[in-house]
Every structure is written in C-alpha cells, then in structure tokens.
Design a protein around this motif. Sequence first.
Motif, PDB file in Angstrom:
ATOM      1  N   THR A 161     107.063  51.053  72.452  1.00  0.00           N
ATOM      2  CA  THR A 161     107.522  52.415  72.695  1.00  0.00           C
ATOM      3  C   THR A 161     106.939  53.324  71.621  1.00  0.00           C
ATOM      4  N   GLY A 162     106.918  54.623  71.885  1.00  0.00           N
ATOM      5  CA  GLY A 162     106.417  55.560  70.898  1.00  0.00           C
ATOM      6  C   GLY A 162     104.898  55.551  70.848  1.00  0.00           C
ATOM      7  N   THR A 163     104.367  55.894  69.698  1.00  0.00           N
ATOM      8  CA  THR A 163     102.920  56.032  69.533  1.00  0.00           C
ATOM      9  C   THR A 163     102.318  54.931  68.676  1.00  0.00           C
ATOM     10  N   SER A 164     103.038  53.844  68.499  1.00  0.00           N
ATOM     11  CA  SER A 164     102.526  52.702  67.740  1.00  0.00           C
ATOM     12  C   SER A 164     102.568  51.453  68.604  1.00  0.00           C
ATOM     13  N   VAL A 165     101.775  50.468  68.238  1.00  0.00           N
ATOM     14  CA  VAL A 165     101.730  49.214  68.990  1.00  0.00           C
ATOM     15  C   VAL A 165     101.578  48.059  68.006  1.00  0.00           C
ATOM     16  N   ASP A 166     102.237  46.946  68.293  1.00  0.00           N
ATOM     17  CA  ASP A 166     102.143  45.751  67.459  1.00  0.00           C
ATOM     18  C   ASP A 166     100.900  44.966  67.862  1.00  0.00           C
ATOM     19  N   VAL A 167      99.985  44.792  66.933  1.00  0.00           N
ATOM     20  CA  VAL A 167      98.740  44.080  67.204  1.00  0.00           C
ATOM     21  C   VAL A 167      98.650  42.848  66.318  1.00  0.00           C
ATOM     22  N   LEU A 168      97.740  41.957  66.675  1.00  0.00           N
ATOM     23  CA  LEU A 168      97.538  40.719  65.934  1.00  0.00           C
ATOM     24  C   LEU A 168      96.187  40.144  66.335  1.00  0.00           C
ATOM     25  N   PRO A 169      95.660  39.175  65.591  1.00  0.00           N
ATOM     26  CA  PRO A 169      94.388  38.575  65.978  1.00  0.00           C
ATOM     27  C   PRO A 169      94.482  37.950  67.369  1.00  0.00           C
ATOM     28  N   CYS A 170      93.412  38.027  68.130  1.00  0.00           N
ATOM     29  CA  CYS A 170      93.434  37.512  69.497  1.00  0.00           C
ATOM     30  C   CYS A 170      93.599  35.999  69.551  1.00  0.00           C
ATOM     31  N   SER A 171      93.420  35.331  68.430  1.00  0.00           N
ATOM     32  CA  SER A 171      93.634  33.886  68.394  1.00  0.00           C
ATOM     33  C   SER A 171      95.111  33.528  68.488  1.00  0.00           C
ATOM     34  N   SER A 172      95.990  34.512  68.261  1.00  0.00           N
ATOM     35  CA  SER A 172      97.435  34.304  68.394  1.00  0.00           C
ATOM     36  C   SER A 172      97.870  34.698  69.800  1.00  0.00           C
ATOM     37  N   PRO A 173      99.008  34.169  70.269  1.00  0.00           N
ATOM     38  CA  PRO A 173      99.491  34.528  71.615  1.00  0.00           C
ATOM     39  C   PRO A 173      99.692  36.035  71.748  1.00  0.00           C
ATOM     40  N   HIS A 174      99.142  36.620  72.804  1.00  0.00           N
ATOM     41  CA  HIS A 174      99.238  38.061  73.018  1.00  0.00           C
ATOM     42  C   HIS A 174      99.316  38.354  74.518  1.00  0.00           C
ATOM     43  N   SER A 175      99.789  39.531  74.846  1.00  0.00           N
ATOM     44  CA  SER A 175      99.929  39.897  76.260  1.00  0.00           C
ATOM     45  C   SER A 175      98.770  40.743  76.760  1.00  0.00           C
ATOM     46  N   SER A 176      98.067  41.426  75.850  1.00  0.00           N
ATOM     47  CA  SER A 176      97.027  42.365  76.271  1.00  0.00           C
ATOM     48  C   SER A 176      95.879  42.379  75.269  1.00  0.00           C
ATOM     49  N   GLU A 177      94.712  42.729  75.785  1.00  0.00           N
ATOM     50  CA  GLU A 177      93.532  42.887  74.940  1.00  0.00           C
ATOM     51  C   GLU A 177      92.874  44.223  75.255  1.00  0.00           C
ATOM     52  N   VAL A 178      92.547  44.959  74.218  1.00  0.00           N
ATOM     53  CA  VAL A 178      91.850  46.225  74.407  1.00  0.00           C
ATOM     54  C   VAL A 178      90.381  45.931  74.684  1.00  0.00           C
ATOM     55  N   ILE A 179      89.903  46.348  75.864  1.00  0.00           N
ATOM     56  CA  ILE A 179      88.507  46.067  76.211  1.00  0.00           C
ATOM     57  C   ILE A 179      87.617  47.287  76.014  1.00  0.00           C
ATOM     58  N   ALA A 180      88.230  48.473  75.889  1.00  0.00           N
ATOM     59  CA  ALA A 180      87.414  49.669  75.676  1.00  0.00           C
ATOM     60  C   ALA A 180      88.293  50.829  75.253  1.00  0.00           C
ATOM     61  N   VAL A 181      87.707  51.726  74.502  1.00  0.00           N
ATOM     62  CA  VAL A 181      88.319  53.004  74.123  1.00  0.00           C
ATOM     63  C   VAL A 181      87.226  54.056  74.270  1.00  0.00           C
ATOM     64  N   PHE A 182      87.450  55.029  75.132  1.00  0.00           N
ATOM     65  CA  PHE A 182      86.425  56.054  75.325  1.00  0.00           C
ATOM     66  C   PHE A 182      87.083  57.389  75.664  1.00  0.00           C
ATOM     67  N   ASP A 183      86.293  58.451  75.625  1.00  0.00           N
ATOM     68  CA  ASP A 183      86.776  59.797  75.936  1.00  0.00           C
ATOM     69  C   ASP A 183      86.261  60.239  77.299  1.00  0.00           C
ATOM     70  N   LEU A 184      87.125  60.865  78.064  1.00  0.00           N
ATOM     71  CA  LEU A 184      86.692  61.466  79.321  1.00  0.00           C
ATOM     72  C   LEU A 184      85.838  62.702  79.029  1.00  0.00           C
ATOM     73  N   PRO A 185      84.887  63.015  79.898  1.00  0.00           N
ATOM     74  CA  PRO A 185      84.086  64.218  79.688  1.00  0.00           C
ATOM     75  C   PRO A 185      84.956  65.465  79.640  1.00  0.00           C
ATOM     76  N   ALA A 186      84.553  66.431  78.845  1.00  0.00           N
ATOM     77  CA  ALA A 186      85.332  67.657  78.700  1.00  0.00           C
ATOM     78  C   ALA A 186      85.303  68.500  79.965  1.00  0.00           C
ATOM     79  N   THR A 187      84.248  68.379  80.747  1.00  0.00           N
ATOM     80  CA  THR A 187      84.110  69.169  81.979  1.00  0.00           C
ATOM     81  C   THR A 187      83.643  68.272  83.118  1.00  0.00           C
TER      82      THR A 187
END
Length: 225
Positions: free
Chosen positions: A133-159
């Motif tokens: 919840t909120g604007t923070s997230v609990d992260v850890l090395p992917c070698s540990s049990p996890h529910s999600s993996e970030v595969i990309a972070v990008f910006d949408l075009p301004a126009t």
Amino acid sequence: MDQQSHPPAQFGYAPPPPPPGPQWNGKTNGFSIAALTMSLLGCFGIFTIVFGIVGLNQSRRNGDKRGKVFAIIALSITGLWILVFAVAIGVAVARDIADGPDRDAAGVIRGERSISLSDLRAGDCAKDLEEQTGTSVDVLPCSSPHSSEVIAVFDLPATGVTDPEAAAEAGCEKAYETYTGQKVPEDAKFFLFTARMAELGTTDDPTVLCFAHQLTGTTTGSLKR
C-alpha cells in the motif's frame, strides 16, 4: 516605664503569619483533565503539552491538588511518548545506515528492504505485491521467494497518446520480449501487470511500471535472459 512591655530592640518584632493558601472550589482543572486524557491516548503533540502546563499553573494558583497531580502525570507521560518516538526514529536511522545503500555496485537490491515505487528498476523483485500500500514496496533479491518481478520501467510519450492504459500495456508486452527473449508462454504461471504512476497518485507522472506477477504463491530466480 515597664521595660517588659516591648521586645528588646535587638530582636525586632516577629514577622506576620503567611497568608492562607487559595481555597479550592472542589473542581478539578479542566486543562489538567484534558492533558491527562490525551496523554493516555498517545497524543503527545503541542496541545497536550500546552494543556498540561496551563493546567499545572492554574492548579497551583487555586490550590487544586488533584489538577496539579493530573497535569504532572500528563506531562510525564507525554515526555515518555516523545522519548519513545525519538528512540524509534533513532533506531530506524541507525538501522538504515547499518544496512547501507539499497543496491550494490551492480545495481542489485541488497537484502530485503522497502523502497519508493519511483526507485524501482527492471530486475527488482517484490516480496508480495498484493500486500503493498502507499508509495513504497518491499523488495528483495530475486533469488528469494517473491511474487513479482519488475521487467521494465519506461515513460509514456508526452504527446500522441490517446489511450494511456492501452499504450502502457503494449509497451509492457514489448518490454517483456526484450527482457526475456520470448513472448509470454500460453501456460505461464504469471501475468503481466501494468501500473502507471499517474494512477497511483503521482499526477502527470508518465512512468509505467511493468511486473510479471505470479498467479499464485511465489517463485525464485529471474525471468531475465
């Protein structure tokens, strides 16, 4: 002349008796009661302190011993709350310093920790995304049990984007192929989850977060090729 009619001059006259103390009207000071109540409820802000000081001063003036005691207790409890709060902050800061930076020299998350959504990078893994919840997230090395993996972070075009949600989903699907070297398998145990920062309360933020989220349970390792 009677030599015993007045005290000897060298001893002077006896001082008058002190004036009687103020008469208490039987009512406990309201400020003291309010301060004690707020302190017991864990309210250790400026109002509790002000009420306690006012109640203490008024109780001293009118002889309200009960109000005086209430005010002293309230101020003492408030002081303890402030001390506990300060110690908690100190421990958190010390722990953060002891843990060191969030990432190692290669940019990989160092141990389990909470970071801002805006600090997420491709390759980060979330412990339990559904519980965040909120604007923070609990992260850890992917070698540990996890529910999600970030595969990309990008910006949408301004126009030129008429449907930001569709554009974000299409961008995540393309990013998945780049990240893993393949399309999403039909029997995949995860689904692509797209989150736009603009929908998470950060107005006008064009950032898109792409997650590969497990359908059930957790996994270990990374999808990156």
